[in-house]
Enzyme design. Structure first.
Site, short mmCIF file in Angstrom:
data_model
loop_
_atom_site.label_atom_id
_atom_site.label_comp_id
_atom_site.label_asym_id
_atom_site.label_seq_id
_atom_site.Cartn_x
_atom_site.Cartn_y
_atom_site.Cartn_z
N SER A 160 0.86 -1.19 0.00
CA SER A 160 0.00 0.00 0.00
C SER A 160 0.89 1.23 0.00
O SER A 160 2.10 1.14 0.19
CB SER A 160 -0.87 0.03 1.26
OG SER A 160 -0.10 0.46 2.37
N ASP A 161 0.30 2.40 -0.21
CA ASP A 161 1.08 3.61 0.06
C ASP A 161 0.96 3.92 1.55
O ASP A 161 0.25 3.24 2.30
CB ASP A 161 0.63 4.79 -0.82
CG ASP A 161 1.74 5.83 -0.97
OD1 ASP A 161 2.70 5.82 -0.16
OD2 ASP A 161 1.66 6.68 -1.87
N TRP A 162 1.64 4.95 1.96
CA TRP A 162 1.77 5.31 3.38
C TRP A 162 0.39 5.45 4.03
O TRP A 162 -0.34 6.40 3.75
CB TRP A 162 2.56 6.61 3.48
CG TRP A 162 2.86 7.06 4.87
CD1 TRP A 162 2.00 7.73 5.70
CD2 TRP A 162 4.06 6.88 5.59
NE1 TRP A 162 2.62 7.97 6.90
CE2 TRP A 162 3.90 7.46 6.86
CE3 TRP A 162 5.30 6.28 5.29
CZ2 TRP A 162 4.90 7.47 7.83
CZ3 TRP A 162 6.29 6.29 6.25
CH2 TRP A 162 6.08 6.88 7.51
#
Ligand code: BGC
Length: 742
Positions: A271-273
């Site tokens: 995932s992104d942050w």
């Protein structure tokens, strides 16, 4: 969050059976919480990470860390994982090595402007080698979000507006990062990001919604990702954004149907942050637990920070056979990568001789910085400067001597002391031959204080030439750093106008993280170099070009608008039913107040900006003068088995040698989905001495004519095509041929 769970199966073809056996055996020994631990990536950017991450790693609760590049800390965390956790599973150690590590390369948009994939590959190899020495084994690059919006701060990180060029950059960057083999100690795992459509954020405002219909998604945004996956990208990161109602981090269609089932991706999805927990903020889920489940089911293997997987997956899975299968699949994706990278087999210890000495890294950084600069104007051959004739040079502007600013965005580990500024490089190069007089004029690129204007003008007036270094500081582009008005910030336009009025030849050098709208000032410059943020070697690279040691050879990877409101303006637009031409437009200043409504042209343009960009995609001047012969075709029809040879002769009729990027554009005249008025389908870089000419041949196969059709499949439809070779996207598609299906 509603819906069924679709478990994607990886395509088995590329799997290494020995690795798969090791993966399966290891999974067989893992507890539920150790499995979930492998999907957990934690932030190591603060405090003393072994204190707060050590116990978690020891317990098998962490599969990866990010954001520390301190070699001792990374080594200690890795040691704890290998020596002190029950199963000894090593960590993926992630870092944003976006355009260099300690030695900074040009920003990715600048790299794309080089149109030089081989050089880009070498530079990213150099950066990977440098980062690997700190114990980093995974980079969150390449960022390959196609974007047509220079307001978006992340345009700096992107390969620009074109799917084909983006795809070529994607391949080069993946190959550079991963090298010949993932288990080479100088290779990092690459991460193609942000999947997908992030470059379409509304109004160029970061994180905003994207509304990308399937045709646009397939034909514009996904193509570079497909190229990256085909080049072997080990990981893919999801985008923060909502795509037409379904956030990318929970987008089963993209993550399972397209990436896994269709493309056969057998790597890992991260995932992104904190983007998993943000699903709730988007309004797609109603709790942290449902967010975790939504991302997990859709196909996100590892969660970057956020820890919702660690907190909720165990309870959610609770004996559910389908979810258990998905868990094993996600864990396998993580472990497979770790095995492929040789992390279980003492990879770091295997380091041997390296070609990437500090000097070699600096050299490639200078070479790429030079290749990334685009010359936008050169009236009366103002450039290159004739060193023998110069007695005095005024070096002006807030970015002439700004070691930090020239590095650009995303330089977590960049060493500012390695920056050589344009001022320093020009002083060195002109020592003993011309006097260099410097005035910063403005404290920052945003200053509005005009107090130094008159002294700067005086300095210019008294000098043989004035070189003014303008643009944006690093902080004005990059993630979450978007601008609505993309002119030169602060009072820089006023400076340009004042300098232009003083009569001394004026050379502009712009360092910026995005295309700026230069409509109001472009013509003030006798010569104009667009340098993006060139990195550590900005000074030497620019001095090489200004003083004629090398010729500019960059070409724009994105169109430059006349003014901000014209955005998005890009070359591969659709024709519309009412395309504008020079004869069908009127300028706002020339319209009679009582002109009848339809009298000023019923076509697609802006009254104040026209219909063309200020500088088109693919454009860039050289010290050579390249003249193209008419495009030649080997046949006027082709079938699915044929290869059409499209060729021209390019001659350098100038007095200096240079590289030219020769570009091939195509139009599919009528198709079941309307196609752009022009599409780049190939390019080649040629080097020509004065008077030299060369034949340039492109071999076009049926696959090069295709596009993703109405059902999302690659199709090549019979009919008429227009094609031509030229030096930028304005080339007229003068040749025609017919494609006949066999
Ligand atoms: C960015 C990613 C980056 C990650 C880790 C996020 O905010 O969108 O591109 O890799 O942070 O630093």
């Amino acid at each position: 969050m509603q819906g069924t769970t679709k478990i994607s199966t990886n395509v088995e073809n590329n799997l290494d059976s020995e690795i798969e056996q090791r993966v399966t055996a290891l999974i067989g020994r893992m507890t539920l919480s150790e499995k979930i631990g492998q999907l957990n990536q934690l932030d190591a950017s603060w405090g003393h990470p072994p204190d707060y991450l050590g116990p978690r790693i020891r317990d098998g609760g962490v599969g990866s860390i990010l954001n520390t590049a301190d070699p001792a800390i990374v080594a200690e965390l890795q040691r704890i994982a290998i020596e002190e956790s029950r199963l000894g599973i090593p960590l993926l150690t992630g870092r944003d090595v976006i355009h260099g590590f300690q030695t900074v390369m040009p920003i990715p948009l600048g790299q794309a402007a080089s149109w030089h994939p081989a050089l880009v590959q070498r530079a990213s190899r150099a950066s990977s080698a440098e980062a690997s020495r700190a114990g980093i084994n995974w980079t969150f690059a390449p960022m390959i979000d196609v974007t047509r919006d220079p307001r978006w701060g992340r345009v700096a990180e992107s390969p620009g507006e074109d799917p084909y060029l983006a795809g070529e950059m994607a391949k080069a960057l993946v190959r550079g990062v991963q090298g010949e083999s993932l288990d080479d100690p100088e290779s990092l795992a690459a991460c193609a990001k942000h999947f997908a459509g992030y470059g379409a954020v509304e109004a160029g405002r970061d994180y905003a919604a994207t509304n990308v219909p399937p045709n646009e998604m397939r034909n514009v945004h996904l193509r570079a990702f497909r190229a990256a996956v085909d080049a072997g990208a080990a990981t893919v990161m999801t985008a923060f954004t909502d795509i037409d109602g379904v956030p990318a981090t929970a987008n089963e269609h993209l993550l399972s149907d397209v990436l896994r089932d269709e493309w056969g991706f057998d790597g890992m999805v991260v995932s992104d942050w904190d983007s998993v927990r943000q699903l709730e903020i988007h309004g797609f889920t109603d709790s942290e637990a449902t967010s975790a489940l939504a991302a997990f089911k859709a196909g996100v293997d590892m969660e970057m920070v956020g820890e919702s997987y660690s907190r909720h997956l165990e309870a959610a899975i609770d004996g559910d056979a389908t979810l258990l299968q998905r868990l094993d699949n996600a864990v396998a994706n993580v472990l497979r990568l770790k095995f492929r990278m040789g992390l279980f087999d003492g990879r770091a210890a295997a380091r041997g001789q390296t070609e990437w000495t500090a000097q070699a890294i600096t050299e490639v950084s200078r070479e790429l910085a030079r290749a990334s600069v685009v010359m936008l104007r050169n009236e009366k051959n103002t450039l290159p400067l004739e060193v023998d004739r110069l007695k005095s040079v005024a070096v002006l502007g807030p970015l002439a001597d700004a070691p930090y600013q020239q590095l650009g965005t995303w330089i977590f580990d960049g060493v500012v002391d390695r920056s050589v500024t344009p001022l320093t490089a020009l002083q060195d190069a002109l020592k003993g031959s011309a006097e260099v007089r410097y005035d910063q004029v403005f404290e920052t690129s945003r200053s509005r204080n005009l107090v130094n204007l008159s002294s700067a003008v005086n300095l210019a007036t008294q000098s043989d030439v004035a070189i003014v270094f303008l643009g944006e500081e690093a902080i004005l582009s990059g993630e979450a750093h978007c601008r609505a008005d993309i002119r030169l910030p602060g009072a820089q336009e006023a400076l340009v106008k004042a300098l232009a009025a003083c009569g001394t030849p004026l050379v502009g050098v712009i360092l910026a993280g995005r295309p700026l709208a230069l409509g109001a000032v472009a013509e003030c410059f006798d010569a104009l170099l667009y340098a993006w943020h060139p990195g550590s070697q900005a000074g030497p690279a620019l001095a090489d070009l200004l003083l004629g040691q090398a010729s500019p050879s960059g070409k724009l990877p994105i169109s430059f608008p006349v003014m901000s409101g014209q955005v998005p303006v890009y070359y591969s637009q659709k024709n519309t039913g009412k395309p504008a031409t020079d004869d069908t437009i009127a300028h706002i200043d020339a319209i009679d107040s009582y002109a009848p409504q339809t009298s000023i042209g019923m076509t697609s343009y802006h009254l104040d900006a026209g219909f063309r960009p200020l500088y088109p995609f693919g454009f860039g001047l050289s010290y050579g003068t390249f003249v193209y012969a008419p495009t030649r075709l080997s046949a006027s029809t082709m079938t699915g088995n044929d290869v059409l040879r499209v060729s021209t002769t390019v001659k350098n009729e100038g007095l200096r040698s240079g590289d030219e990027v020769v570009q091939l554009y195509l139009r599919d005249v009528a198709a079941s989905l309307t196609r752009p008025v022009k599409e780049l389908i190939g390019f080649q870089r040629v080097q020509l001495a004065p008077g030299e000419s060369t034949d340039v041949v492109f071999e076009v196969a049926a696959k090069d004519l295709g596009f993703y059709g109405p059902r999302g499949r690659w199709v090549c439809e019979p009919g008429e095509f227009h094609i031509a070779i030229g030096g930028d996207s304005r080339v007229e598609l003068s040749e025609r041929f017919t494609y006949i299906e066999n």
